[in-house]
Write an enzyme that holds these catalytic residues in place. Structure first.
Site, PDB file in Angstrom:
ATOM      1  N   HIS A  43       0.836  -1.208   0.000  1.00 19.96           N
ATOM      2  CA  HIS A  43       0.000   0.000   0.000  1.00 19.96           C
ATOM      3  C   HIS A  43       0.870   1.256   0.000  1.00 19.96           C
ATOM      4  O   HIS A  43       0.635   2.190  -0.778  1.00 19.96           O
ATOM      5  CB  HIS A  43      -0.915  -0.028   1.232  1.00 19.96           C
ATOM      6  CG  HIS A  43      -1.724   1.207   1.443  1.00 19.96           C
ATOM      7  ND1 HIS A  43      -3.072   1.271   1.198  1.00 19.96           N
ATOM      8  CD2 HIS A  43      -1.380   2.446   1.912  1.00 19.96           C
ATOM      9  CE1 HIS A  43      -3.518   2.484   1.480  1.00 19.96           C
ATOM     10  NE2 HIS A  43      -2.514   3.213   1.922  1.00 19.96           N
ATOM     11  N   GLU A  44       1.890   1.264   0.855  1.00 16.42           N
ATOM     12  CA  GLU A  44       2.754   2.437   0.939  1.00 16.42           C
ATOM     13  C   GLU A  44       3.587   2.610  -0.330  1.00 16.42           C
ATOM     14  O   GLU A  44       3.845   3.735  -0.767  1.00 16.42           O
ATOM     15  CB  GLU A  44       3.663   2.337   2.165  1.00 16.42           C
ATOM     16  CG  GLU A  44       2.925   2.339   3.488  1.00 16.42           C
ATOM     17  CD  GLU A  44       1.950   3.503   3.622  1.00 16.42           C
ATOM     18  OE1 GLU A  44       2.272   4.610   3.139  1.00 16.42           O
ATOM     19  OE2 GLU A  44       0.857   3.306   4.174  1.00 16.42           O
ATOM     20  N   GLU A  53      -6.659   6.460  -0.851  1.00 15.10           N
ATOM     21  CA  GLU A  53      -6.504   5.281  -0.004  1.00 15.10           C
ATOM     22  C   GLU A  53      -7.165   4.068  -0.647  1.00 15.10           C
ATOM     23  O   GLU A  53      -6.624   2.958  -0.603  1.00 15.10           O
ATOM     24  CB  GLU A  53      -7.099   5.547   1.382  1.00 15.10           C
ATOM     25  CG  GLU A  53      -6.340   6.600   2.183  1.00 15.10           C
ATOM     26  CD  GLU A  53      -4.857   6.294   2.278  1.00 15.10           C
ATOM     27  OE1 GLU A  53      -4.490   5.175   2.667  1.00 15.10           O
ATOM     28  OE2 GLU A  53      -4.058   7.179   1.933  1.00 15.10           O
ATOM     29  N   HIS A  68       1.975   4.622  -2.958  1.00 18.09           N
ATOM     30  CA  HIS A  68       2.166   6.066  -2.800  1.00 18.09           C
ATOM     31  C   HIS A  68       3.550   6.493  -3.284  1.00 18.09           C
ATOM     32  O   HIS A  68       3.723   7.598  -3.818  1.00 18.09           O
ATOM     33  CB  HIS A  68       1.997   6.460  -1.335  1.00 18.09           C
ATOM     34  CG  HIS A  68       0.602   6.287  -0.809  1.00 18.09           C
ATOM     35  ND1 HIS A  68      -0.508   6.746  -1.474  1.00 18.09           N
ATOM     36  CD2 HIS A  68       0.138   5.704   0.330  1.00 18.09           C
ATOM     37  CE1 HIS A  68      -1.597   6.459  -0.775  1.00 18.09           C
ATOM     38  NE2 HIS A  68      -1.234   5.826   0.313  1.00 18.09           N
TER      39      HIS A  68
END
Length: 655
Positions: free
Chosen positions: A166-167, A251, A170
């Site tokens: 997930h990170e 998100e 980004h």
């Protein structure tokens, strides 16, 4: 949504962020002006005095907000590591042997290799018992990934992998830059609360001291101070609205990217369930939690209509449509007495040794069935359109391939790459040319300009690296990046000069060696001096036509044996880049060195134009529909220079 569309979305979000910030500032200015007019008893009967007061107050308020935002942004020039340290983060050594920390670094290293980006700095927030994480930085070259102690202790490896994936979404999609900009702007808005509190306190103290002399001069300042407090809280409200506006949809996208990356929903969904079922949740203790709330994996505080993240149950249902929110209450009851242990779950899954405190296996993530590296001469069939879809879109195959790459790098080379004392000679050894005559010339140049000790160490490393598979050279260089960044700035400057010396040693360096050298040089430069400009993608293909033509001509020249074939490949690239345009095939006389001035120009292209440039590069390299191993790695390196990270490719096709 592909990488380039995501970049366009980030541009739109940046525009929205500016507009919301301007509206917030206008609202604050109006409140402060009304308070000033009332406090100093200036009415409409004296228009010049009223106008002067309004102009003065407006300028002072805007200047205070702008200056505070600028100063805060400048303090964040240190990149992602600066943000992590401000929140109490402790760096995780690259050569750590602690089981939990080693597991974390293994996951981060594999994610970085699978994403095609430099390995970021890794931090742990030891005082935070909740489950949370974030990625911060201006670019992948100065990025940092941080997780809380609670995440390390409570999440099993699959769940930790989902959070890190997930990170990394980004990281590769440019969200970090927007996040760090938002931190600076929010600080400017909230700064007025500090000023207002000070003025109100000073006015109250001054009023108390002056009561005996009937001096009411402190009252206006106290009223202005209170007005600034009110304006500041309006700023807080505006800041929360901005955070929610910028963060919520991203998100969902990052969750979906993590699933695409890991090819399973149980990891990230399991992490979200543990956040909902444990008493600590994702709530941080640090007083800076509101400032960074928009960049965290989970909400930093209690849920509200101004939350920076979507409701937890909705995030889980987006991943598992059959999920029943009542399950969170059941998990909370079960875990109230016996909280989950990520390590015990890993032992049960066979992902960690069962001995007390035993160190994990060398790489606990290597999966069975990982594809073998292609042998020299292997040709991979590739479709340019499919290749574009892989930019910044790693899949489970890429992740498995990254784990296989780590398994195939000799242990002693990994140790030297992770050691801050040996990383620099190792990287220089990777960059030395394969041809003996060119290598000797490079050795002499380094010895002359940087000393014989460094030159000899680099030459020894080059000898050890001689048999390393071509597809392992770029990953090994990226694994060394955290150790390089741990060196003092002066030593990094010296290393940059040494890399520059290799590039310009005698002009005989080949394209693959040049591109790898230039990529490492660019990454070191960006880590030392992050580019914090608001916009870096302003150029069009018309502005960069000559630079693009140089790049395509050089690629066509080195990839084809005769001029006629090279010209056909070049024209295929031109037709992709500028349909209907005819450009002459004219490779520059100084070869790859002509690209020295081209990279900044090409990297500044707008997302849509950069997409066409990458498509043109793929069209030239794969003109015959096939790509060799060196061409694959060359393409990955060029994409890295253009900040369009391309995941590694497996031997049996695209990874």
């Amino acid at each position: 949504m592909n990488f380039f569309e995501r970049q366009r979305q980030v541009r739109r979000l940046s525009t929205r962020l500016v507009l919301l910030f301007v509206l917030a500032v206008v609202g604050i200015v109006v409140v402060v002006n009304l308070a000033a007019v009332f406090a100093f008893n200036v009415g409409t009967s004296n228009p010049p005095q009223l106008a002067g007061l309004v102009v003065m107050v407006t300028l002072a308020t805007v200047a205070a907000i702008g200056l505070a935002a600028l100063v805060r942004t400048l303090t964040l020039r240190g990149g992602g590591g600066k943000v992590a340290r401000e929140l109490g983060g402790v760096p995780v050594p690259a050569d750590t042997t602690d089981p939990e920390l080693r597991r974390l670094r293994n996951v981060v290293e594999e994610m970085a290799l699978a994403s095609g980006v430099p390995v970021p700095e890794v931090y742990v927030l030891p005082e935070e018992t909740a489950i949370n994480a974030f990625a911060a930085g201006w670019s992948p070259s100065d990025a940092a990934v941080a997780v809380t102690r609670g995440a390390l202790q409570r999440l099993n490896r699959d769940e930790l992998q989902g959070v890190i994936a997930h990170e990394f979404s980004h990281v590769v999609n440019g969200d970090m830059r927007l996040n760090i900009r938002l931190m600076g702007l929010l600080f400017g808005i909230l700064f007025l609360t500090v000023v207002g509190r000070g003025l109100a306190r000073a006015g109250a103290l001054g009023g108390g001291r002056s009561r005996n002399s009937n001096n009411g001069g402190a009252l206006p300042f106290m009223l202005v101070g209170l007005a600034l407090l009110v304006a500041g809280y309006i700023g807080v409200l505006a800041g929360r609205l901005i955070q929610a506006s910028v963060s919520r949809q991203r998100e969902y996208l990052a969750d979906a990217s993590a699933v695409q990356f890991t090819r399973q929903t149980s990891g990230i969904a399991g992490a979200l369930k543990k956040i909902g079922g444990l008493s600590d949740g994702s709530e941080l203790r640090t007083p800076k939690r509101d400032e960074v709330g928009h960049m965290l994996f989970g909400a930093a505080g209690r849920a509200s209509w101004l939350a920076t993240h979507p409701p937890l149950a909705k995030r889980i249902q987006a991943l598992e449509p059959s999920f029943d929110p009542n399950e969170l209450r059941q998990l909370a009851q079960r875990w109230a007495a016996a909280p989950p242990s990520g390590r015990q779950e890993d032992i049960a899954l066979g992902l960690a040794p069962s001995g007390p405190g035993g160190a994990p296996a060398r790489r606990d993530s290597a999966r069975p069935g990982a594809p073998a590296l292609p042998v020299e001469g292997t040709r991979v069939r590739v479709a340019p359109a499919e290749m574009l879809g892989r930019v910044a879109a790693p899949t489970e195959t890429a992740y498995t391939h990254a784990a296989a790459i780590l398994d195939r790098i000799p242990e002693h080379l990994l140790d030297r790459a992770r050691n801050r004392d040996s990383a620099a000679p190792l990287v220089l050894g990777l960059l030395l040319a394969a041809e003996p005559d060119v290598r000797q010339h490079q050795h002499e140049a380094i010895a002359r300009e940087h000393g014989p000790a460094l030159a000899d160490a680099a030459l020894r490393e080059a000898g050890e690296l001689a048999g390393l598979h071509p597809m392992l050279r770029l990953p090994l260089a990226e694994l060394a990046f955290p150790a390089l960044r741990a060196r003092p700035d002066a030593e990094l400057e010296s290393l940059m000069a040494a890399v520059f010396t290799l590039i310009h040693a005698d002009g005989a360096i080949n394209v693959s060696e040049y591109c790898l050298s230039r990529l490492l040089l660019a990454e070191i430069q960006e880590s030392l001096k992050p580019d914090s400009r608001w916009r870096t993608d302003r150029r069009t293909l018309t502005d960069t036509r000559s630079a693009a033509a140089y790049l395509l001509a050089i690629l066509a020249q080195v990839g084809h044996g005769d001029r006629a074939a090279a010209e056909r490949a070049f024209q295929a690239g031109v037709a992709t880049l500028l349909p209907g345009t005819s450009l002459p095939y004219a490779p520059p006389e100084n070869g790859v060195l002509a690209l020295e001035t081209a990279w900044p120009v090409l990297d500044g292209l707008r997302p849509g134009d950069k997409e066409r440039l990458v498509a043109a590069v793929v069209a030239v390299i794969s003109h015959d529909g096939m790509m060799t191993v060196p061409e694959i790695e060359l393409l990955r390196t060029i994409c890295g220079l253009l900040h369009c990270p391309l995941p590694p490719m497996a031997g049996d096709g695209i990874g």
